[in-house]
Design an enzyme around this catalytic site. Sequence first.
Site, PDB file in Angstrom:
ATOM      1  CD  GLU A 174      93.949 142.899  79.073  1.00 28.03           C
ATOM      2  OE1 GLU A 174      94.246 143.854  79.817  1.00 28.03           O
ATOM      3  OE2 GLU A 174      93.589 143.042  77.887  1.00 28.03           O
TER       4      GLU A 174
ATOM      5  NE  ARG B 226      86.471 141.149  67.696  1.00 30.80           N
ATOM      6  CZ  ARG B 226      86.681 140.915  68.983  1.00 30.80           C
ATOM      7  NH1 ARG B 226      85.881 140.084  69.612  1.00 30.80           N
ATOM      8  NH2 ARG B 226      87.662 141.488  69.622  1.00 30.80           N
TER       9      ARG B 226
ATOM     10  CE  LYS C 243      87.149 140.909  78.298  1.00 30.81           C
ATOM     11  NZ  LYS C 243      88.564 140.631  78.609  1.00 30.81           N
TER      12      LYS C 243
END
Length: 561
Positions: A35, A262, A272
């Site tokens: 994204e 992950r 983020k």
Amino acid sequence: MSEEERSLNFIEHIVEDDLKDGYAKKDLRFRFPPEPNGYLHIGHASSICLNFGLGLRYDAPVNLRFDDTNPAKEEREFVEAIKADVEWLGYSWDTECYASDYFGQLYNWAVELIKKGKAYVDSQTSEEIANQKGTPTESGKESPFRNRSVEENLNLFEAMKNGEFKEGEHVLRAKIDMGSSNMLMRDPIMYRILHKAHHRTNTDWCIYPMYDWTHGESDYIEQVSHSLCTLEFLPHRELYDWFLDQLVDSKKLRPKQREFARRNLSHTVVSKRKLLQLVENGDVSGWDDPRMPTISGLRRRGYTPESIRNFADTIGIAKRENIVDVSLLEFHVREHLNKIAPRVMAVLNPLKVVISNYSEGDEEWLEAENNPEDPSAGSRKIPFSRELYIEKEDFREEANRKFFRLKLGGEVRLKNGYIIKAESCTKDEDGNIIEVQCTYDPKSKSGSGTEESLRKVKGTLHWVSIPHALEAEVRLYDRLFNDPNPDGHKDRDFMEFVNPNSLQKVTGFLEPSLKDAQPGERFQFQRLGYFNVDLDSSSENLVFNRTVTLRDTWAKLEQKS
């Protein structure tokens, strides 16, 4: 089982099984779907290496697709930064795609779902919808608008598209099951109203599709065979498949979502939101600050694409999340830089040495090997003179037998130069040593072949000639957090663990061969670590970043603690 089969990770086993069960190799297609709402970090690097690595392994195309469905947070700047990061890591994509390319098709498919009675316009507030979702142990409640007629839903949805309503007045929801044990299946939102300009479609659209609706359908449009996501998307797989069930053509390939864990990195945060907090608080200089775990930050610090790819290969792909020690990443950059980085000499904490029996005004140029790991790297000339700098910590007035550097009455070899002996030292009024007087053996020059040059002394020091030394700003970067898991304390804010010593700036004195060093070039400062030329550097003001120390100094500190 062959050696190759034993080395496959579980994702590759899935692909191999699909090939055995009827997938044609020509039908394989992968994608990396970021994204564009921020900069990529080391976690994204693992995903890039996985998807593009599969493409290389199976000679299959890999799309770079931007899931750009939120104009409030997405910018062209991030698109370009992501493309630069993927290319820097050494990968090429087959097709550059955007979810926004499919807005028209997604809208038409949503209309089809409305006509089939499988989607409806809900006019509740977001708070009301959230409250009616229920809990993991209690079923949700149906919206009072759930049974609107198809005609009313079509009219409302078209009016939403045409910009006739304010943000938040209506949403389009899929009609699935408000009693599902998977809360994501409780009539998820497919579209919301946003009166914001999109970085590609500008103001063409007033409604934007949600991620879950967009993602699987984009995979289907692109005929992606394997849609690989991290584990938090495992609950989303049921919804991914439900949307495909409504639309898929049996004659076309149906994408398959699979999840991997992950790999979290110690002494790091990758959220983020939290990285943005570091930027906004001024704890770092920006997204590409060399202490940041972003790919652009690692690149600016001096990491190589090869070291990051090797790190990703080493940690592999797993089904269970864990924390990987950042020292493993540092190991890989050391290992690669050791092979490719030219050796140079620099002094960062200078102490003046005067060689009393070397004639004033004289100088000579000594031969120095550029990289013992790479014979083809050749050699260079370095100047030698009466006055030199060595590191302060390399001299002691008195020292025990285990101190193999310079001490009064003791000898050391100067790298690529001569054997010197410390005769005396000068101190300032506070008792600090400011100068060491030495003598040198003129027959002991390295490589000269004389008997004196072959004499063994236990210590070898790096140095620079004072008259020839270049001044440079040297930025000594260290880990940004002094806790292995700064994000893992429920009762403490991650900002409490910011390392106050993660950056120290010093004036270094460098050998003159570095005068024309260009941004991005990497070097080993002998005995000190690996450094690269920063983007801020210029011919008038050289700036070097420490990429990593020569050894893992943190391991010793953590053992002591």
